[in-house]
Design a protein around this motif. Structure first.
Motif, short mmCIF file in Angstrom:
data_model
loop_
_atom_site.label_atom_id
_atom_site.label_comp_id
_atom_site.label_asym_id
_atom_site.label_seq_id
_atom_site.Cartn_x
_atom_site.Cartn_y
_atom_site.Cartn_z
N THR A 14 0.88 -1.19 0.11
CA THR A 14 0.08 -0.04 -0.02
C THR A 14 0.87 1.26 -0.04
O THR A 14 0.43 2.18 -0.45
CB THR A 14 -0.89 -0.04 1.27
OG1 THR A 14 -0.14 -0.21 2.31
CG2 THR A 14 -2.15 -1.06 1.05
N ASP A 15 1.89 1.14 0.62
CA ASP A 15 3.19 2.29 0.69
C ASP A 15 3.72 2.50 -0.79
O ASP A 15 4.46 1.70 -1.22
CB ASP A 15 3.77 2.07 1.60
CG ASP A 15 4.88 3.36 2.02
OD1 ASP A 15 5.31 3.99 0.98
OD2 ASP A 15 5.10 3.54 3.02
N GLU A 16 3.53 3.59 -1.39
CA GLU A 16 3.91 3.76 -2.76
C GLU A 16 5.46 3.91 -2.73
O GLU A 16 6.19 3.32 -3.59
CB GLU A 16 3.33 5.20 -3.39
CG GLU A 16 4.03 6.31 -2.59
CD GLU A 16 3.46 7.66 -2.98
OE1 GLU A 16 2.36 7.86 -3.36
OE2 GLU A 16 4.21 8.54 -3.26
N ARG A 17 6.11 4.18 -1.82
CA ARG A 17 7.62 4.40 -1.57
C ARG A 17 8.23 2.88 -1.69
O ARG A 17 8.95 2.32 -2.41
CB ARG A 17 8.05 5.24 -0.56
CG ARG A 17 9.56 5.38 -0.65
CD ARG A 17 10.06 6.00 0.86
NE ARG A 17 9.84 4.99 1.93
CZ ARG A 17 10.44 4.16 2.34
NH1 ARG A 17 11.78 3.88 1.62
NH2 ARG A 17 10.29 3.10 3.44
N VAL A 18 7.54 2.03 -0.83
CA VAL A 18 7.93 0.48 -0.68
C VAL A 18 7.59 -0.23 -2.09
O VAL A 18 8.39 -0.91 -2.54
CB VAL A 18 7.21 0.08 0.52
CG1 VAL A 18 7.39 -1.40 0.42
CG2 VAL A 18 7.51 0.80 1.68
N HIS B 27 -1.85 5.43 5.41
CA HIS B 27 -1.52 4.11 4.85
C HIS B 27 -0.29 4.13 4.29
O HIS B 27 0.03 3.49 3.26
CB HIS B 27 -2.73 3.41 3.72
CG HIS B 27 -4.21 3.87 4.36
ND1 HIS B 27 -4.71 3.15 5.39
CD2 HIS B 27 -5.13 4.66 4.17
CE1 HIS B 27 -5.67 3.39 5.75
NE2 HIS B 27 -6.37 4.33 4.98
N VAL B 28 0.82 4.58 4.78
CA VAL B 28 2.12 4.48 4.48
C VAL B 28 3.01 3.82 5.64
O VAL B 28 2.54 3.76 6.69
CB VAL B 28 2.88 5.75 3.74
CG1 VAL B 28 1.93 6.00 2.53
CG2 VAL B 28 2.61 6.83 4.86
N THR B 29 4.12 3.71 5.35
CA THR B 29 5.11 3.39 6.72
C THR B 29 5.61 4.56 7.13
O THR B 29 5.58 5.49 6.83
CB THR B 29 6.19 2.48 6.31
OG1 THR B 29 7.06 3.07 5.28
CG2 THR B 29 5.65 1.29 5.55
N GLN B 31 8.66 4.96 7.81
CA GLN B 31 10.00 5.40 7.00
C GLN B 31 9.46 6.25 6.27
O GLN B 31 10.37 7.36 5.75
CB GLN B 31 10.47 4.15 6.73
CG GLN B 31 11.03 3.28 7.19
CD GLN B 31 11.52 2.03 6.37
OE1 GLN B 31 11.06 1.91 5.27
NE2 GLN B 31 12.14 1.05 6.89
N THR B 32 8.50 6.11 5.44
CA THR B 32 7.98 7.13 4.34
C THR B 32 7.97 8.60 4.91
O THR B 32 8.24 9.41 4.36
CB THR B 32 6.89 6.64 3.57
OG1 THR B 32 7.06 5.35 2.98
CG2 THR B 32 6.49 7.54 2.36
N LEU B 35 11.12 10.29 5.66
CA LEU B 35 11.64 10.69 4.52
C LEU B 35 11.07 11.95 3.79
O LEU B 35 11.82 12.86 3.21
CB LEU B 35 11.78 9.50 3.28
CG LEU B 35 12.77 8.33 3.79
CD1 LEU B 35 12.46 6.96 3.08
CD2 LEU B 35 14.14 8.76 3.72
N PHE B 41 12.38 12.06 -0.02
CA PHE B 41 11.34 11.30 -0.88
C PHE B 41 10.30 12.19 -1.55
O PHE B 41 9.60 12.93 -0.54
CB PHE B 41 10.82 10.19 -0.13
CG PHE B 41 9.70 9.32 -0.95
CD1 PHE B 41 8.46 9.45 -0.41
CD2 PHE B 41 10.22 8.74 -2.04
CE1 PHE B 41 7.25 8.69 -1.23
CE2 PHE B 41 8.95 7.98 -2.77
CZ PHE B 41 7.97 7.95 -2.21
N ASN B 42 9.95 12.34 -2.81
CA ASN B 42 8.97 12.93 -3.46
C ASN B 42 7.76 12.11 -3.43
O ASN B 42 7.48 11.26 -4.15
CB ASN B 42 9.21 13.48 -4.81
CG ASN B 42 10.51 14.41 -4.95
OD1 ASN B 42 10.43 15.28 -3.93
ND2 ASN B 42 11.31 14.21 -5.78
N PRO B 43 6.68 12.52 -2.76
CA PRO B 43 5.47 11.67 -2.40
C PRO B 43 4.53 12.04 -4.10
O PRO B 43 4.81 13.06 -4.61
CB PRO B 43 4.63 12.10 -1.27
CG PRO B 43 5.31 13.51 -1.06
CD PRO B 43 6.68 13.42 -1.33
N SER B 44 3.57 11.24 -4.35
CA SER B 44 2.78 11.39 -5.47
C SER B 44 1.80 12.56 -4.88
O SER B 44 1.53 12.71 -3.86
CB SER B 44 2.08 10.03 -5.73
OG SER B 44 1.20 9.65 -4.66
N LEU B 47 -0.76 11.01 -2.49
CA LEU B 47 -0.14 10.95 -1.15
C LEU B 47 -0.21 12.52 -0.31
O LEU B 47 -0.38 12.47 0.88
CB LEU B 47 0.94 10.31 -1.12
CG LEU B 47 1.83 9.95 0.40
CD1 LEU B 47 0.90 9.23 1.19
CD2 LEU B 47 3.28 9.25 0.33
#
Lengths: 158, 69
Positions: A14-18, B27-29, B31-32, B35, B41-44, B47
């Motif tokens: 679900t995580d886009e980065r992962v 709904h992400v980790t 870590q994300t 970052l 990190f560039n999110p969409s 996100l």
């Protein structure tokens, strides 16, 4: 495809980065396998001159990777990024026609030189037939892949 | 010299959320989230919007950067 990935225990994140990193990792793994197959062909096929039965499967792996990759790119709409509508499609096909004509001509000449100059009329007739077959095959393949890619782009833009 | 806090981190801390809690909301980790806050990190866009909704703010407040020439 996702169902197959789930079957093998590879779940969609679900995580886009992962998800991005996982995709990158699997891509690198694929390239690594491709490199090993290429190495096998070079070492066993070219250097050691072993029979094809020993290294033929590596050849198949490379072929399957390339064929799958190209077809998948077409279905993903990224086969040719310059094609986005009918006008650009026709323009690209005209450009490819010239390239394919030259390639077919080159291949016909090379195969003729390799096989030796023809001695009879049938032999000479084979040259334009070879030329036409190669040209038509390349043109058809390009048309099909570009059409699939264009259809995907049009569907996304709807 | 410590680096200034990103707007996203400031807003998150103002609302009393940990990185983990914000991560769960969108709904992400964790870590994300870390970052993103560290600009690594560039999110969409999707996100970004989810984070903006979770922090009850807008994209401008969260992510706008002044361009320095």
């Amino acid at each position: 495809m996702n169902k197959w990935l789930e079957f093998f225990g590879i779940k969609k994140e679900t995580d886009e980065r992962v998800q991005q990193q996982s995709t990158k990792v699997f891509f690198e793994a694929g390239i690594f396998v491709l490199f090993l197959a290429l190495l096998d062909i070079v070492i066993r096929g070219v250097v050691l001159e072993r029979p094809i039965a020993e290294w033929g499967f590596s050849f198949f792996i490379i072929g399957a990777y390339l064929v799958y990759g190209i077809i998948r790119m077409a279905f993903a709409g990224v086969y040719d990024q310059d094609i986005y509508d009918e006008t650009s499609f026709k323009k690209k096909m005209r450009k490819h026609t010239l390239e394919h004509l030259l390639t077919s001509l080159f291949l016909s000449i090379i195969t003729t030189v390799h096989d030796g100059m023809p001695h009879d009329l049938m032999g000479w007739m084979e040259i334009p037939v070879k030329f036409c077959c190669v040209f038509l095959a390349m043109q058809l393949l390009e048309w099909v892949l570009s059409r699939i890619s264009l259809r995907k782009i049009k569907k996304e833009l709807r | 010299m410590s680096t200034p806090l990103s707007p996203m981190k400031q807003l998150r801390m103002q609302q009393g959320l940990t990185q983990g809690q914000l991560a769960e909301k969108v709904h992400v980790t964790r870590q994300t989230i870390a970052l993103i806050e560290a600009n690594k990190f560039n999110p969409s866009l999707r996100l970004c919007l989810d984070i903006a909704h979770a922090l009850q703010t807008d994209l401008n407040t969260l992510f706008w950067e002044e361009q320095h020439e």
